[in-house]
Design an enzyme around this catalytic site. Sequence first.
Site, mmCIF file in Angstrom:
data_model
loop_
_atom_site.group_PDB
_atom_site.id
_atom_site.type_symbol
_atom_site.label_atom_id
_atom_site.label_comp_id
_atom_site.label_asym_id
_atom_site.label_seq_id
_atom_site.Cartn_x
_atom_site.Cartn_y
_atom_site.Cartn_z
ATOM 1 N N CYS A 1 0.621 21.067 38.966
ATOM 2 C CA CYS A 1 -0.121 19.809 38.876
ATOM 3 C C CYS A 1 -1.180 19.729 39.963
ATOM 4 O O CYS A 1 -1.057 20.341 41.018
ATOM 5 C CB CYS A 1 0.838 18.637 39.054
ATOM 6 S SG CYS A 1 2.205 18.655 37.909
ATOM 7 N N ARG B 1 -5.225 26.505 38.271
ATOM 8 C CA ARG B 1 -3.800 26.491 38.590
ATOM 9 C C ARG B 1 -2.913 26.336 37.350
ATOM 10 O O ARG B 1 -1.707 26.471 37.430
ATOM 11 C CB ARG B 1 -3.506 25.317 39.530
ATOM 12 C CG ARG B 1 -4.143 25.472 40.888
ATOM 13 C CD ARG B 1 -4.347 24.129 41.546
ATOM 14 N NE ARG B 1 -3.129 23.357 41.632
ATOM 15 C CZ ARG B 1 -2.268 23.431 42.614
ATOM 16 N NH1 ARG B 1 -2.502 24.231 43.620
ATOM 17 N NH2 ARG B 1 -1.188 22.696 42.630
ATOM 18 N N TRP C 1 1.199 19.900 34.947
ATOM 19 C CA TRP C 1 1.937 21.081 34.472
ATOM 20 C C TRP C 1 3.332 20.539 34.214
ATOM 21 O O TRP C 1 4.036 20.145 35.148
ATOM 22 C CB TRP C 1 1.902 22.153 35.554
ATOM 23 C CG TRP C 1 2.954 23.202 35.468
ATOM 24 C CD1 TRP C 1 4.193 23.171 36.046
ATOM 25 C CD2 TRP C 1 2.875 24.456 34.780
ATOM 26 N NE1 TRP C 1 4.876 24.336 35.757
ATOM 27 C CE2 TRP C 1 4.091 25.140 34.994
ATOM 28 C CE3 TRP C 1 1.876 25.078 34.014
ATOM 29 C CZ2 TRP C 1 4.342 26.403 34.466
ATOM 30 C CZ3 TRP C 1 2.142 26.338 33.499
ATOM 31 C CH2 TRP C 1 3.355 26.979 33.724
ATOM 32 N N ASN D 1 2.642 14.849 42.186
ATOM 33 C CA ASN D 1 2.984 16.279 42.126
ATOM 34 C C ASN D 1 4.363 16.434 42.727
ATOM 35 O O ASN D 1 4.664 15.791 43.739
ATOM 36 C CB ASN D 1 2.030 17.118 42.984
ATOM 37 C CG ASN D 1 0.705 17.347 42.311
ATOM 38 O OD1 ASN D 1 0.450 16.804 41.245
ATOM 39 N ND2 ASN D 1 -0.141 18.136 42.944
ATOM 40 N N GLY D 2 5.174 17.321 42.159
ATOM 41 C CA GLY D 2 6.505 17.555 42.721
ATOM 42 C C GLY D 2 7.581 17.148 41.739
ATOM 43 O O GLY D 2 7.316 16.919 40.554
ATOM 44 N N GLU E 1 12.783 46.913 38.939
ATOM 45 C CA GLU E 1 11.714 45.947 39.178
ATOM 46 C C GLU E 1 10.731 46.478 40.224
ATOM 47 O O GLU E 1 9.510 46.320 40.074
ATOM 48 C CB GLU E 1 12.313 44.597 39.607
ATOM 49 C CG GLU E 1 11.301 43.509 39.915
ATOM 50 C CD GLU E 1 10.416 43.112 38.736
ATOM 51 O OE1 GLU E 1 10.657 43.555 37.599
ATOM 52 O OE2 GLU E 1 9.448 42.365 38.977
ATOM 53 N N LYS F 1 6.783 46.933 39.487
ATOM 54 C CA LYS F 1 5.748 46.269 40.304
ATOM 55 C C LYS F 1 4.714 47.295 40.747
ATOM 56 O O LYS F 1 3.510 47.055 40.687
ATOM 57 C CB LYS F 1 6.340 45.602 41.559
ATOM 58 C CG LYS F 1 7.032 44.299 41.358
ATOM 59 C CD LYS F 1 6.137 43.131 41.055
ATOM 60 C CE LYS F 1 5.883 42.957 39.600
ATOM 61 N NZ LYS F 1 6.840 42.376 38.733
ATOM 62 N N GLU G 1 2.658 48.863 37.508
ATOM 63 C CA GLU G 1 1.782 48.002 36.702
ATOM 64 C C GLU G 1 0.509 47.611 37.444
ATOM 65 O O GLU G 1 -0.510 47.363 36.820
ATOM 66 C CB GLU G 1 2.530 46.768 36.180
ATOM 67 C CG GLU G 1 2.909 45.741 37.215
ATOM 68 C CD GLU G 1 3.622 44.527 36.608
ATOM 69 O OE1 GLU G 1 3.312 44.122 35.494
ATOM 70 O OE2 GLU G 1 4.509 43.989 37.294
ATOM 71 N N HIS H 1 21.493 64.731 36.590
ATOM 72 C CA HIS H 1 21.491 65.021 35.151
ATOM 73 C C HIS H 1 20.079 65.291 34.631
ATOM 74 O O HIS H 1 19.820 65.131 33.443
ATOM 75 C CB HIS H 1 22.165 63.867 34.396
ATOM 76 C CG HIS H 1 23.576 63.665 34.835
ATOM 77 N ND1 HIS H 1 24.614 64.491 34.426
ATOM 78 C CD2 HIS H 1 24.130 62.788 35.711
ATOM 79 C CE1 HIS H 1 25.737 64.107 35.004
ATOM 80 N NE2 HIS H 1 25.467 63.075 35.804
ATOM 81 N N LYS I 1 -0.976 38.342 30.736
ATOM 82 C CA LYS I 1 0.089 37.555 31.378
ATOM 83 C C LYS I 1 1.179 37.206 30.375
ATOM 84 O O LYS I 1 2.357 37.197 30.696
ATOM 85 C CB LYS I 1 -0.515 36.279 31.986
ATOM 86 C CG LYS I 1 0.485 35.404 32.710
ATOM 87 C CD LYS I 1 1.028 36.085 33.962
ATOM 88 C CE LYS I 1 2.147 35.325 34.618
ATOM 89 N NZ LYS I 1 2.951 36.188 35.497
HETATM 90 O O1 M6R Z 1 6.724 35.657 30.018
HETATM 91 P P1 M6R Z 1 7.885 36.606 30.004
HETATM 92 O O2 M6R Z 1 8.779 36.421 31.181
HETATM 93 O O3 M6R Z 1 8.641 36.580 28.717
HETATM 94 O O4 M6R Z 1 7.231 38.034 30.135
HETATM 95 C C1 M6R Z 1 8.010 39.187 30.063
HETATM 96 C C2 M6R Z 1 7.244 40.371 30.577
HETATM 97 O O5 M6R Z 1 6.085 40.557 29.818
HETATM 98 C C3 M6R Z 1 6.870 40.207 32.045
HETATM 99 O O6 M6R Z 1 7.994 40.008 32.848
HETATM 100 C C4 M6R Z 1 6.103 41.434 32.557
HETATM 101 O O7 M6R Z 1 6.951 42.539 32.555
HETATM 102 C C5 M6R Z 1 5.556 41.119 33.938
HETATM 103 N N1 M6R Z 1 4.161 40.975 33.874
HETATM 104 C C6 M6R Z 1 5.841 42.139 34.939
HETATM 105 O O8 M6R Z 1 5.311 41.796 36.175
#
Ligand code: M6R
Length: 608
Positions: free
Chosen positions: A2, A27, A75, A101-102, A481, A485, A488, A504, A603
Amino acid sequence: MCGIVGYIGNKQAAPILLDGLSKLEYRGYDSAGIAVYNGEKIDMVKSKGRLKVLDELTHGGETLPGTVGIGHTRWATHGSPSDKNAHPHFNKDNSIVVVHNGIIENYLKLKKKLEKKGYKFVSETDTEVVAHLLDYYYNGNPLQAVTKIMHRMEGSYALGIIFQDHPDELYAVRKDSPLIVGHTDGGNIIASDVPAVLKYTRNVFFIENEEIVRMTRDTMEFFTVDEEPIEKESVKIDWDINAAEKGGYEHFMLKEMYEQPKAITDTFSPRLKDGNIVIEELNMSDEDIKAIKKIMIVACGSAYHTGITSKYVFEDMARLPVEVDLASEFRYRRPILEEGTLVIVISQSGETADTLAALRESQELGAKVLGIVNVVGSSIAREADNVMYTWAGPEIAVATTKAYSAQLIALYLLAMKFAYVRGMVDASEMEELIRDMKALPAQVEMLLNNKGKIQRFANRYLAAKDVFFIGRGIDYAISLEGSLKLKEISYIHSEAYAAGELKHGTISLIEEGTLVAAVLTQRDLYKKMISNMVEVGTRGAFVLAVTNEGNVEVERAADYVIYIPETNKYFTNSLAIIPLQLFGYYIAIGRGCDVDKPRNLAKSVTVE
Ligand code: M6R
């Protein structure tokens, strides 16, 4: 997230409000509104959708004449995105208007009390409680009414308030949600963020927790919650608009990493009550929880990784069997969902096509679906049988950080709740777990503040070709993860392996200088992990270890060690992921990559 803008001065307020709100659009928001005092009464226009809609509805602000006003981009948190839930919100006779906000954590309790006193609510928001509470306490003295509601409200808030019978004043107050005020040419302005005011002033006052501001056209006074006046110094802002949008951080990803302590706190704190975990939105009695025989977790990408972490947590802590699947696999494999299976889908955006399809498939097979979702009112949130929101706020960087951290917290809370109800965790163990959870935000912050060490290390590996992450148990989930990170955003090839799998096949990839990041946070697996580290080390790998403070034993097998603070064995992911996020980030910026918008990625993956 927000956004708030407020103005009192000699100019027309509405165009300034619209302009300020437009600087906060980046935002993320789902509705917007403004309220302006027109000389007799307060006029308000608000609407779901983009600011453009509000701009058209008000003809660029022309239809709302007046020189005192407040505006908001929302938001959604409490209540779906809609016209009626958009801010501002009025009291019963439209003489007090509020933007917020909050999150008011005790809003349901306050709402019930106000309803008993005859107040009628027209929205589903927590904010409307603020307007009615002000009305309840208002006796002609706005400052007093504001301080009184501050004593009653729990949670976080930044508020902009206008009282119709004090039309030459604008009030603002904050607790745990940012707010700034500044003098402009011919008036004063309030905003939740710097970009909204940069066009009007570069000298701003940062309002601290529980401080109140009373502004007129020419004056600005600051008070404590006890109505004591305070002196404040203004700060000169040198940022350009680009830097201001990122709160002074170089990238949204870094800003969002720094928002993790707040995302974690916001996700757990409304659900911790008197030493217990209360997840009202689960809509499950203790009997319902006891009847669960199996949990099926379905998600994509990082959300899937939080699911894998939680498998270890649920199974060990609550002794409940858990299966985790990628949504894109689950939806086409004719899954078997036996009676007593709770399906949990996890998604930041709530719009991921495969996850949504998996949800629908589960419902068709007769299962109840719980969604763990960040975006309120998203498709998954609407279609799931029950929704547990993560309160991470909007995430802009494609690579998730704060939403991931908030998902972990939501899953820990569920596991703790289920474990307690099933008699696997007693009251004193629960007390310890809650204590450890409450310590996480400060521990995450401490790790973030040590970023220099990781940056120096990352700079040595900018030319790496392959990076392997290894771990066992929860540490394998963390490795998945950490590896995602890195790859990607930096485009360096990386894989994560369960460390026991090395022999293996994978170990043949290790050669002189290959970087292997080993994660070891599970004490009972230290020895096994150290053996794996020695195996890769003797084949020439450079070994980076991420481990718990005090595990100095690891130093004999690692070339570089990053220690994380003490927590219990279930929550280590929340801490160990921080250096790995930072590592990916610094490698990516060192290689000149666009970290916020990596190539080929979106995204929200709304198509298959
Ligand atoms: O919006 P979602 O959490 O469903 O998205 C899932 C994945 O596309 C998301 O976590 C993606 O792997 C990230 N961009 C990784 O940083």
